[in-house]
Write a protein that holds these residues in place. Structure first.
Motif, PDB file in Angstrom:
ATOM      1  N   THR A  31       0.850  -1.186   0.000  1.00  0.00           N
ATOM      2  CA  THR A  31       0.000   0.000   0.000  1.00  0.00           C
ATOM      3  C   THR A  31       0.888   1.240   0.000  1.00  0.00           C
ATOM      4  O   THR A  31       1.744   1.399   0.885  1.00  0.00           O
ATOM      5  N   ILE A  32       0.685   2.114  -0.968  1.00  0.00           N
ATOM      6  CA  ILE A  32       1.489   3.318  -1.114  1.00  0.00           C
ATOM      7  C   ILE A  32       0.577   4.531  -0.936  1.00  0.00           C
ATOM      8  O   ILE A  32      -0.377   4.695  -1.700  1.00  0.00           O
ATOM      9  N   PRO A  33       0.836   5.387   0.043  1.00  0.00           N
ATOM     10  CA  PRO A  33       0.008   6.582   0.218  1.00  0.00           C
ATOM     11  C   PRO A  33       0.101   7.525  -0.977  1.00  0.00           C
ATOM     12  O   PRO A  33       0.916   7.335  -1.892  1.00  0.00           O
ATOM     13  N   ALA A  34      -0.749   8.529  -0.967  1.00  0.00           N
ATOM     14  CA  ALA A  34      -0.787   9.492  -2.066  1.00  0.00           C
ATOM     15  C   ALA A  34       0.554  10.209  -2.214  1.00  0.00           C
ATOM     16  O   ALA A  34       1.176  10.610  -1.227  1.00  0.00           O
ATOM     17  N   LEU A  35       0.998  10.307  -3.466  1.00  0.00           N
ATOM     18  CA  LEU A  35       2.232  11.022  -3.810  1.00  0.00           C
ATOM     19  C   LEU A  35       3.412  10.556  -2.950  1.00  0.00           C
ATOM     20  O   LEU A  35       4.238  11.355  -2.507  1.00  0.00           O
ATOM     21  N   SER A  36       3.489   9.259  -2.742  1.00  0.00           N
ATOM     22  CA  SER A  36       4.569   8.689  -1.933  1.00  0.00           C
ATOM     23  C   SER A  36       5.228   7.548  -2.705  1.00  0.00           C
ATOM     24  O   SER A  36       4.846   7.244  -3.839  1.00  0.00           O
ATOM     25  N   SER A  37       6.208   6.933  -2.076  1.00  0.00           N
ATOM     26  CA  SER A  37       6.966   5.873  -2.742  1.00  0.00           C
ATOM     27  C   SER A  37       7.284   4.769  -1.755  1.00  0.00           C
ATOM     28  O   SER A  37       7.208   4.950  -0.533  1.00  0.00           O
ATOM     29  N   ALA A  38       7.641   3.624  -2.298  1.00  0.00           N
ATOM     30  CA  ALA A  38       8.093   2.466  -1.519  1.00  0.00           C
ATOM     31  C   ALA A  38       9.322   1.894  -2.214  1.00  0.00           C
ATOM     32  O   ALA A  38       9.250   1.508  -3.387  1.00  0.00           O
ATOM     33  N   THR A  39      10.439   1.867  -1.501  1.00  0.00           N
ATOM     34  CA  THR A  39      11.707   1.427  -2.071  1.00  0.00           C
ATOM     35  C   THR A  39      12.207   0.199  -1.335  1.00  0.00           C
ATOM     36  O   THR A  39      12.150   0.136  -0.104  1.00  0.00           O
ATOM     37  N   PHE A  40      12.707  -0.773  -2.085  1.00  0.00           N
ATOM     38  CA  PHE A  40      13.237  -2.015  -1.525  1.00  0.00           C
ATOM     39  C   PHE A  40      14.654  -2.201  -2.058  1.00  0.00           C
ATOM     40  O   PHE A  40      14.852  -2.509  -3.234  1.00  0.00           O
ATOM     41  N   LEU A  41      15.630  -2.005  -1.173  1.00  0.00           N
ATOM     42  CA  LEU A  41      17.036  -2.125  -1.519  1.00  0.00           C
ATOM     43  C   LEU A  41      17.622  -3.396  -0.898  1.00  0.00           C
ATOM     44  O   LEU A  41      17.054  -3.937   0.066  1.00  0.00           O
ATOM     45  N   PRO A  42      18.749  -3.885  -1.425  1.00  0.00           N
ATOM     46  CA  PRO A  42      19.311  -5.145  -0.904  1.00  0.00           C
ATOM     47  C   PRO A  42      19.619  -5.101   0.586  1.00  0.00           C
ATOM     48  O   PRO A  42      19.505  -6.116   1.272  1.00  0.00           O
ATOM     49  N   GLU A  43      20.002  -3.918   1.117  1.00  0.00           N
ATOM     50  CA  GLU A  43      20.379  -3.845   2.523  1.00  0.00           C
ATOM     51  C   GLU A  43      19.199  -3.547   3.450  1.00  0.00           C
ATOM     52  O   GLU A  43      19.370  -3.492   4.671  1.00  0.00           O
ATOM     53  N   ASP A  44      17.999  -3.359   2.916  1.00  0.00           N
ATOM     54  CA  ASP A  44      16.835  -3.076   3.755  1.00  0.00           C
ATOM     55  C   ASP A  44      16.404  -4.306   4.544  1.00  0.00           C
ATOM     56  O   ASP A  44      16.635  -5.450   4.129  1.00  0.00           O
TER      57      ASP A  44
END
Length: 246
Positions: free
Chosen positions: A174-187
């Motif tokens: 679920t991504i809020p309005a005008l937002s982002s979700a990032t998944f990096l290897p170190e997360d």
């Protein structure tokens, strides 16, 4: 006195010198086009058909030159951007490609892992003195509990339980309005492709499907295998004269 031919040669040489200086002055302060080129990104950049979701740097995380074997789990790196003024939900899955090819593999499931596991509630402690009337003998000496195991009975205490394995949930983000979700290897939270249908290695890609809430048309793409920043080691150097006879 110089002859006419000599003066013509000197005049031609002077004109050539002035032309070279003019060209040098024109190029002064300019930067070559190759100096401003950016390093290419190995990940895939795309968007949903309606433009509400933008996908950036989608790729399979590099692990080794051998890659991932069939049946294993591969990690994905990606960034999702919600360009709308309302919240959206993105579902990620993997569908086998329609065209049979060895360069594209699929996964049984795309899941999220790395979230904190819910702790089970601890048993409620008994109030102080609640068993005094039952377990204590006259004189204040506690009696032996019949339910407790006797040391002489030979009962072996149970081994400590193993730590719980990280849970994998369906990849529904679920991504809020005008937002982002990032998944990096170190997360801590990661996106995993579980149960690969074949070997996933450099030169191959993974079939990934994105579905956005409110849009019935899914987006099917191919996530490339990440290009390492440095080439793999070729192994220890071998001296050509090492095996030669003296």
């Amino acid at each position: 006195m110089r002859s006419l031919g000599t003066r013509r040669v000197a005049l031609a040489a002077g004109v050539a010198t002035v032309a070279v200086m003019a060209l040098t002055g024109c190029s002064a302060g300019q930067v070559a086009e190759t100096a401003i080129l950016k390093t290419p990104i190995s990940g895939l950049n795309t968007q949903s058909p309606d433009g509400r979701l933008e996908i950036r740097n989608l790729q399979v995380v590099y692990n080794s030159p051998e890659g991932y074997a069939a049946g294993e789990s591969a990690q994905l790196e990606l960034s999702l951007y919600n360009t709308t003024t309302s919240s959206i939900q993105v579902s990620i899955s993997s569908t086998p490609p329609q065209d049979s090819t060895n360069n594209v593999v699929s996964a049984q499931q795309i899941g999220l892992t790395g979230g904190a596991a819910a702790a089970s509630p601890a048993p409620n402690p008994e109030p102080s003195g609640s068993r005094a009337s039952q377990d204590e003998q006259p004189g204040g000496v506690p009696s032996a509990d019949a339910s407790a195991p006797s040391p002489a009975s030979g009962t072996v205490p149970s081994a400590p339980s193993e730590p719980a394995q990280p849970q994998v949930e369906p990849a529904q983000i679920t991504i809020p309005a005008l937002s982002s979700a990032t998944f990096l290897p170190e997360d801590e939270q990661k996106v995993l492709a579980l149960g690969l249908s074949g070997k996933l290695s450099p030169g191959t890609s993974l079939a990934v499907t994105f579905e956005v809430s409110g849009n019935s048309q899914p987006l099917q793409v191919e996530a490339p295998f990440q290009v390492p920043l440095s080439p793999a080691s070729r192994g220890p150097a071998v001296d050509e004269h090492e095996n030669t006879e003296e």
